[in-house]
Motif scaffolding. Structure first.
Motif, mmCIF file in Angstrom:
data_model
loop_
_atom_site.group_PDB
_atom_site.id
_atom_site.type_symbol
_atom_site.label_atom_id
_atom_site.label_comp_id
_atom_site.label_asym_id
_atom_site.label_seq_id
_atom_site.Cartn_x
_atom_site.Cartn_y
_atom_site.Cartn_z
ATOM 1 N N ASP A 117 3.506 -8.038 -14.492
ATOM 2 C CA ASP A 117 3.572 -7.745 -13.055
ATOM 3 C C ASP A 117 4.739 -7.359 -12.469
ATOM 4 O O ASP A 117 5.890 -8.033 -13.128
ATOM 5 C CB ASP A 117 3.178 -9.028 -12.301
ATOM 6 N N ARG A 169 10.328 -7.684 -13.315
ATOM 7 C CA ARG A 169 9.210 -7.710 -14.020
ATOM 8 C C ARG A 169 8.865 -9.146 -14.317
ATOM 9 O O ARG A 169 9.934 -9.918 -15.024
ATOM 10 C CB ARG A 169 9.164 -6.976 -15.329
ATOM 11 N N TYR A 220 0.824 -14.856 -11.258
ATOM 12 C CA TYR A 220 1.295 -13.446 -11.478
ATOM 13 C C TYR A 220 1.290 -13.496 -12.945
ATOM 14 O O TYR A 220 1.148 -14.456 -13.729
ATOM 15 C CB TYR A 220 2.936 -13.635 -11.297
ATOM 16 N N ALA A 240 7.362 -7.946 -9.381
ATOM 17 C CA ALA A 240 7.368 -9.150 -8.326
ATOM 18 C C ALA A 240 8.774 -8.703 -7.507
ATOM 19 O O ALA A 240 9.663 -8.453 -8.094
ATOM 20 C CB ALA A 240 7.032 -10.424 -8.627
ATOM 21 N N LYS A 249 4.069 -10.039 -4.282
ATOM 22 C CA LYS A 249 3.832 -9.109 -5.495
ATOM 23 C C LYS A 249 4.361 -7.498 -4.954
ATOM 24 O O LYS A 249 4.295 -7.506 -3.700
ATOM 25 C CB LYS A 249 2.436 -8.954 -5.504
#
Length: 97
Positions: free
Chosen positions: A39, A64, A35, A41, A95
């Motif tokens: 990103d 985040r 990650y 998640a 994700k």
């Protein structure tokens, strides 16, 4: 007579038991997912792996990725009207779509 456990997982909601659990070990490829900072998640607790498991109150929330902490990630999650930082291993992350 044994006393009832007073651990932190005693009074959690039945959030983890709402759907049938997957039996056996989870795929090893989940450990190797990388990650990047920023990103999104989802926190999805995998009960077959106890290490790096966040508190059940964060199960199902999206956060985040802030940084990497050893093998785990620092995730910023909004609960109510506050932001909290949670340390989670990649086995318990997906994700976000």
């Amino acid at each position: 007579m044994g006393r009832t456990s007073r651990g932190p997982r005693r009074r959690t909601r039945k959030k983890l038991q709402k759907r049938a659990r997957e039996r056996g070990l989870s795929p090893i490829t989940r450990r190797f997912v990388e990650y990047a900072e920023g990103d999104l998640a989802d926190i999805v607790i995998d009960s077959s792996i106890q290490r790096g498991q966040p508190h059940p109150r964060f199960h199902g929330l999206t956060g985040r990725i802030l940084a990497r902490r050893g093998r785990a990630y620092l995730v910023r999650v909004k609960t109510g009207n506050k932001f909290k930082q949670v340390i989670v291993r990649p086995e318990h992350l997906r994700k976000s779509r």
